[in-house]
Design an enzyme around this catalytic site. Structure first.
Site, PDB file in Angstrom:
ATOM      1  N   ASP A  10      -5.494  -3.482 -18.016  1.00 30.11           N
ATOM      2  CA  ASP A  10      -4.491  -2.444 -18.318  1.00 30.11           C
ATOM      3  C   ASP A  10      -4.738  -1.773 -19.663  1.00 30.11           C
ATOM      4  O   ASP A  10      -3.784  -1.414 -20.374  1.00 30.11           O
ATOM      5  CB  ASP A  10      -3.064  -3.037 -18.286  1.00 30.11           C
ATOM      6  CG  ASP A  10      -2.705  -3.609 -16.918  1.00 30.11           C
ATOM      7  OD1 ASP A  10      -3.245  -3.125 -15.912  1.00 30.11           O
ATOM      8  OD2 ASP A  10      -1.888  -4.539 -16.867  1.00 30.11           O
ATOM      9  N   GLY A  30       0.774  -1.235   0.000  1.00 29.64           N
ATOM     10  CA  GLY A  30       0.000   0.000   0.000  1.00 29.64           C
ATOM     11  C   GLY A  30       0.805   1.285   0.000  1.00 29.64           C
ATOM     12  O   GLY A  30       0.372   2.287   0.580  1.00 29.64           O
ATOM     13  N   SER A  31       1.930   1.309  -0.705  1.00 29.48           N
ATOM     14  CA  SER A  31       2.678   2.578  -0.718  1.00 29.48           C
ATOM     15  C   SER A  31       1.962   3.633  -1.569  1.00 29.48           C
ATOM     16  O   SER A  31       1.995   4.824  -1.245  1.00 29.48           O
ATOM     17  CB  SER A  31       4.122   2.376  -1.184  1.00 29.48           C
ATOM     18  OG  SER A  31       4.193   2.080  -2.555  1.00 29.48           O
ATOM     19  N   ASN A  32       1.303   3.224  -2.635  1.00 25.77           N
ATOM     20  CA  ASN A  32       0.507   4.203  -3.402  1.00 25.77           C
ATOM     21  C   ASN A  32      -0.687   4.680  -2.587  1.00 25.77           C
ATOM     22  O   ASN A  32      -1.042   5.861  -2.611  1.00 25.77           O
ATOM     23  CB  ASN A  32       0.054   3.598  -4.728  1.00 25.77           C
ATOM     24  CG  ASN A  32       1.142   3.687  -5.779  1.00 25.77           C
ATOM     25  OD1 ASN A  32       1.445   4.770  -6.274  1.00 25.77           O
ATOM     26  ND2 ASN A  32       1.749   2.552  -6.095  1.00 25.77           N
ATOM     27  N   LEU A  49     -11.158  -7.405 -12.376  1.00 23.07           N
ATOM     28  CA  LEU A  49     -12.570  -7.091 -12.161  1.00 23.07           C
ATOM     29  C   LEU A  49     -13.337  -7.323 -13.459  1.00 23.07           C
ATOM     30  O   LEU A  49     -12.849  -7.023 -14.546  1.00 23.07           O
ATOM     31  CB  LEU A  49     -12.700  -5.636 -11.696  1.00 23.07           C
ATOM     32  CG  LEU A  49     -12.032  -5.371 -10.342  1.00 23.07           C
ATOM     33  CD1 LEU A  49     -11.893  -3.880 -10.070  1.00 23.07           C
ATOM     34  CD2 LEU A  49     -12.813  -6.052  -9.208  1.00 23.07           C
ATOM     35  N   GLU A  56       5.284   6.982  -9.340  1.00 19.15           N
ATOM     36  CA  GLU A  56       3.893   6.584  -9.047  1.00 19.15           C
ATOM     37  C   GLU A  56       3.326   7.410  -7.897  1.00 19.15           C
ATOM     38  O   GLU A  56       2.173   7.839  -7.936  1.00 19.15           O
ATOM     39  CB  GLU A  56       3.823   5.102  -8.666  1.00 19.15           C
ATOM     40  CG  GLU A  56       4.124   4.154  -9.804  1.00 19.15           C
ATOM     41  CD  GLU A  56       3.951   2.702  -9.383  1.00 19.15           C
ATOM     42  OE1 GLU A  56       2.958   2.376  -8.715  1.00 19.15           O
ATOM     43  OE2 GLU A  56       4.823   1.884  -9.728  1.00 19.15           O
ATOM     44  N   ARG A  75     -16.822 -15.222  -8.837  1.00 16.16           N
ATOM     45  CA  ARG A  75     -16.352 -13.833  -8.937  1.00 16.16           C
ATOM     46  C   ARG A  75     -17.504 -12.849  -8.772  1.00 16.16           C
ATOM     47  O   ARG A  75     -17.332 -11.764  -8.221  1.00 16.16           O
ATOM     48  CB  ARG A  75     -15.672 -13.593 -10.286  1.00 16.16           C
ATOM     49  CG  ARG A  75     -14.348 -14.326 -10.382  1.00 16.16           C
ATOM     50  CD  ARG A  75     -13.788 -14.230 -11.773  1.00 16.16           C
ATOM     51  NE  ARG A  75     -13.178 -12.937 -12.031  1.00 16.16           N
ATOM     52  CZ  ARG A  75     -12.739 -12.553 -13.230  1.00 16.16           C
ATOM     53  NH1 ARG A  75     -12.849 -13.348 -14.261  1.00 16.16           N
ATOM     54  NH2 ARG A  75     -12.183 -11.378 -13.382  1.00 16.16           N
ATOM     55  N   HIS A  88      -0.562   1.588 -13.012  1.00 14.48           N
ATOM     56  CA  HIS A  88       0.191   0.460 -13.566  1.00 14.48           C
ATOM     57  C   HIS A  88       1.654   0.879 -13.707  1.00 14.48           C
ATOM     58  O   HIS A  88       1.936   1.969 -14.216  1.00 14.48           O
ATOM     59  CB  HIS A  88      -0.399   0.085 -14.931  1.00 14.48           C
ATOM     60  CG  HIS A  88       0.308  -1.060 -15.571  1.00 14.48           C
ATOM     61  ND1 HIS A  88       0.157  -2.361 -15.131  1.00 14.48           N
ATOM     62  CD2 HIS A  88       1.203  -1.112 -16.590  1.00 14.48           C
ATOM     63  CE1 HIS A  88       0.924  -3.160 -15.864  1.00 14.48           C
ATOM     64  NE2 HIS A  88       1.567  -2.431 -16.752  1.00 14.48           N
ATOM     65  N   ARG A  98      -6.691  -8.386  -8.119  1.00 11.52           N
ATOM     66  CA  ARG A  98      -7.798  -9.175  -8.664  1.00 11.52           C
ATOM     67  C   ARG A  98      -8.281  -8.500  -9.934  1.00 11.52           C
ATOM     68  O   ARG A  98      -8.417  -7.264  -9.966  1.00 11.52           O
ATOM     69  CB  ARG A  98      -8.996  -9.251  -7.696  1.00 11.52           C
ATOM     70  CG  ARG A  98      -8.685  -9.742  -6.305  1.00 11.52           C
ATOM     71  CD  ARG A  98      -8.059 -11.103  -6.239  1.00 11.52           C
ATOM     72  NE  ARG A  98      -8.882 -12.187  -6.777  1.00 11.52           N
ATOM     73  CZ  ARG A  98      -8.407 -13.412  -7.003  1.00 11.52           C
ATOM     74  NH1 ARG A  98      -7.134 -13.693  -6.787  1.00 11.52           N
ATOM     75  NH2 ARG A  98      -9.201 -14.343  -7.459  1.00 11.52           N
TER      76      ARG A  98
HETATM   77  C1  GRF Z   1       2.612  -0.598  -7.775  1.00  4.03           C
HETATM   78  O1  GRF Z   1       3.798  -0.682  -8.515  1.00  4.03           O
HETATM   79  C2  GRF Z   1       1.431  -0.406  -8.686  1.00  4.03           C
HETATM   80  O2  GRF Z   1       1.740   0.344  -9.819  1.00  4.03           O
HETATM   81  C3  GRF Z   1       1.087  -1.816  -9.068  1.00  4.03           C
HETATM   82  O3  GRF Z   1       1.307  -2.570  -7.910  1.00  4.03           O
HETATM   83  C4  GRF Z   1       2.259  -1.920  -7.104  1.00  4.03           C
HETATM   84  C5  GRF Z   1       1.623  -1.718  -5.772  1.00  4.03           C
HETATM   85  O4  GRF Z   1       2.516  -1.188  -4.836  1.00  4.03           O
HETATM   86  N1  GRF Z   1      -0.252  -1.886  -9.609  1.00  4.03           N
HETATM   87  P1  GRF Z   1       1.983  -0.547  -3.499  1.00  4.03           P
HETATM   88  O5  GRF Z   1       1.143  -1.612  -2.808  1.00  4.03           O
HETATM   89  O6  GRF Z   1       1.175   0.657  -3.854  1.00  4.03           O
HETATM   90  O7  GRF Z   1       3.198  -0.201  -2.699  1.00  4.03           O
END
Ligand code: GRF
Length: 217
Positions: free
Chosen positions: A148, A14-16, A96, A177, A68, A112, A94
């Site tokens: 994607d 979950g860094s994003n 969708l 990102e 699903r 992505h 997952r």
């Molecule tokens: C990121 O590189 C995102 O682009 C991809 O999965 C990764 C998730 O990283 N879809 P985080 O969990 O947000 O750190």
């Protein structure tokens, strides 16, 4: 204007998600992170979200077997319960279905780690290196049923260095990102993104001019 209520869907660290939470701490940011939802009970990002005082939920896909539709129905119920306006996928592992996606027209976005349409799918950094790409990066796009493949909202690029490993390249892309996703969410939450013929316009201007980050290193 009231802030849009955003759910961030995660499966891992979950860094994003954390970057979106940080951005939304600014009261002037047009969205608030109202919910973090994981399909995995052990996702590291859940603790980060809890520590930030954000509501969390788990819809464990393994509880639904191969069904699903039932999994997505449970996801949708939680999103509706939390009165969510915009859904951000952030490392949500997952796929969708079209039935789920169509419930969130131009309100479901994904990040992505590649410059789409290049390197859809997994292992993007390794594949960029194998392909001897000179420019790599990240893309935020609207989600469509095909993986994607939705309209591109914003892209950020990094130069690929001769001595890059998957890890060093991945770290620089991840830093991009973390800047790109809040930028893209802001644009969507402000209602400035429209889709015409499968392409995004921002304030009526095509994306390459309106929302791209160029190599900074
Ligand atoms: C990121 O590189 C995102 O682009 C991809 O999965 C990764 C998730 O990283 N879809 P985080 O969990 O947000 O750190």
């Amino acid at each position: 204007m009231s802030r849009k209520r955003v759910a961030v869907l995660i499966s891992g660290r979950g860094s994003n998600m954390a970057a979106l939470i940080d951005a939304a701490k600014d009261r002037n940011f047009p969205a608030e992170i109202a919910l973090v939802l994981s399909n995995r009970p052990d996702a590291g990002g859940l603790a980060t979200a809890n520590a930030a005082g954000i509501a969390t939920a788990v819809v464990d896909h393994t509880q639904f077997g191969k069904d699903r539709a039932a999994f997505e129905c449970a996801l949708q119920a939680v999103l509706v319960e939390h009165r969510i306006d915009i859904v951000c996928l952030a490392g949500f592992m997952r796929l969708l279905t079209a039935d789920f996606v169509k419930q969130w027209p131009e309100q479901l976005i994904n990040i992505h780690p590649a410059l789409l349409p290049a390197f859809k799918g997994l292992d993007t950094h390794r594949r960029a290196l194998d392909a001897k790409a000179t420019i790599h990066g990240a893309t935020v796009h609207f989600v469509v049923a095909e993986m994607d493949a939705g309209p591109i909202i914003a892209q950020g690029a990094v130069a690929v260095r001769a001595d890059d490993s998957e890890s060093t390249l991945g770290q620089r892309v991840l830093a991009v990102e973390h800047r790109l996703y809040p930028l893209a969410l802001k644009l969507v939450a402000e209602g400035r993104v429209s889709v015409v013929d499968g392409r995004c316009l921002i304030d009526g201007v095509p994306v390459p001019d309106a929302a791209s980050l160029v190599p900074s290193a």
